[in-house]
Motif scaffolding. Structure first.
Motif, short mmCIF file in Angstrom:
data_model
loop_
_atom_site.label_atom_id
_atom_site.label_comp_id
_atom_site.label_asym_id
_atom_site.label_seq_id
_atom_site.Cartn_x
_atom_site.Cartn_y
_atom_site.Cartn_z
N ALA A 1 -3.04 14.94 -45.40
CA ALA A 1 -4.03 14.88 -46.29
C ALA A 1 -4.46 16.14 -46.86
N SER A 2 -5.20 16.78 -45.73
CA SER A 2 -5.71 18.18 -46.06
C SER A 2 -4.89 19.22 -46.47
N ALA A 3 -3.72 19.33 -45.90
CA ALA A 3 -2.68 20.23 -46.28
C ALA A 3 -2.23 19.95 -47.63
N ALA A 4 -2.04 18.63 -48.10
CA ALA A 4 -1.67 18.23 -49.56
C ALA A 4 -2.66 18.74 -50.52
N VAL A 5 -3.66 18.51 -50.02
CA VAL A 5 -5.02 18.93 -51.03
C VAL A 5 -4.98 20.41 -51.23
N VAL B 1 -10.13 30.55 -50.72
CA VAL B 1 -11.24 30.92 -49.60
C VAL B 1 -11.93 29.50 -49.16
N ILE B 2 -12.07 28.76 -50.38
CA ILE B 2 -12.88 27.54 -49.83
C ILE B 2 -11.95 26.40 -49.28
N ALA B 3 -10.77 26.29 -49.62
CA ALA B 3 -9.61 25.08 -49.29
C ALA B 3 -8.89 25.58 -48.04
N LEU B 4 -8.32 26.85 -48.14
CA LEU B 4 -7.25 27.13 -46.88
C LEU B 4 -7.91 27.52 -45.67
N PRO B 5 -8.88 28.16 -45.55
CA PRO B 5 -9.47 28.55 -44.21
C PRO B 5 -9.66 27.17 -43.09
N PRO B 6 -10.48 26.08 -44.00
CA PRO B 6 -10.54 24.93 -43.08
C PRO B 6 -9.19 24.25 -42.40
N LEU B 7 -8.08 24.43 -43.24
CA LEU B 7 -6.97 23.89 -42.72
C LEU B 7 -6.45 24.67 -41.74
N THR B 8 -6.68 25.85 -41.55
CA THR B 8 -6.10 26.57 -40.27
C THR B 8 -7.05 26.86 -39.08
N THR B 9 -8.46 26.24 -39.56
CA THR B 9 -9.57 26.14 -38.32
C THR B 9 -10.03 24.90 -38.01
N GLN B 10 -9.88 23.75 -38.42
CA GLN B 10 -10.39 22.53 -38.23
C GLN B 10 -9.46 21.74 -37.17
N TYR B 11 -8.22 22.34 -37.09
CA TYR B 11 -7.47 21.23 -36.45
C TYR B 11 -7.02 22.06 -35.13
N PRO B 12 -6.40 21.41 -34.21
CA PRO B 12 -6.30 22.04 -32.83
C PRO B 12 -5.21 23.18 -32.77
N LEU B 13 -5.24 24.17 -32.06
CA LEU B 13 -4.28 25.34 -31.96
C LEU B 13 -2.81 24.91 -31.95
N VAL C 1 2.69 24.66 -37.47
CA VAL C 1 2.98 23.68 -38.57
C VAL C 1 2.25 23.98 -39.75
N THR C 2 0.95 24.30 -39.51
CA THR C 2 0.28 24.81 -40.76
C THR C 2 0.67 26.12 -41.39
N ALA C 3 0.89 27.02 -40.65
CA ALA C 3 1.73 28.20 -41.17
C ALA C 3 2.99 27.85 -41.97
N ALA C 4 3.79 27.18 -41.41
CA ALA C 4 4.97 26.73 -42.07
C ALA C 4 4.90 25.93 -43.43
N VAL C 5 3.72 24.96 -43.20
CA VAL C 5 3.76 24.23 -44.52
C VAL C 5 2.99 24.97 -45.63
N ILE C 6 2.10 25.99 -45.15
CA ILE C 6 1.19 26.93 -46.40
C ILE C 6 2.52 27.78 -46.84
#
Length: 179
Positions: A16-20, A123-135, A140-145
């Motif tokens: 859901a976070s990635a989609a947003v 800056v508001i939306a993208l960093p939380p997607l990379t920092t608030q989930y486990p390493l 997967v985050t890099a691929a999705v983005i």
């Protein structure tokens, strides 16, 4: 519990976070890459010349850069969720202004507001997607983005070429996606 300490309903829901994030960033990317194909119909509809349209698009890009720099300052002082909702609302207003543009100035203000709001959202939306989930989630985050953002870059010219004369519909769709 105070509003600042309460977790949003979708907190912890990775997809859901990635989609947003993608829904927040992709519309302006699509519009920016489609813009080259929509320039002539926009110039004709608004009775403007090539120089004017290039200046407007350059100011939109400058707004994007300024928004990113300003967001770096704002996220240190205000809750990101509120900032995100405000910037998303600004994007919707900018898209609506472009859609209903009755004059060149209205379109220019809308397009610049779109760029500025998207720069803020970067800056508001993208960093939380990379920092608030486990390493382990980072690849997967890099691929999705990457696929999402570069996919938007690829889709833009396709939509711009296909709907050049219907440019208002494309801006209207961006407003709906933002809302």
């Amino acid at each position: 519990m105070a509003d600042e300490q309460r977790q949003p309903r979708l907190a912890g829901w990775y997809w859901a976070s990635a989609a947003v994030v993608l829904l927040a960033l992709c519309p302006n990317i699509i519009l920016s890459t489609a813009f080259a194909f929509m320039q002539r119909p926009i110039m004709a509809a608004l009775h403007r010349d090539q120089t004017w349209i290039q200046v407007v698009e350059s100011l939109s890009n400058a707004g994007y850069a300024f928004g990113a720099v300003l967001a770096a300052y704002l996220v240190q002082r205000y809750p990101q969720r509120r900032l995100f909702l405000l910037t998303e609302a600004a994007f919707v207003v900018g898209s609506a202004l472009c859609t209903a543009a009755w004059a060149g100035l209205t379109f220019a203000i809308g397009r610049i507001l779109q760029g500025f709001a998207t720069g803020l959202m970067l800056v508001i939306a993208l960093p939380p997607l990379t920092t608030q989930y486990p390493l382990p989630r980072l690849p997967v985050t890099a691929a999705v983005i990457n696929i999402g953002l570069f996919g938007a870059v690829t889709v833009g010219p396709l939509l711009g070429g296909a709907s050049a004369s219907g440019w208002r519909w494309l801006f209207g769709a961006a407003s709906c996606v933002g809302a």
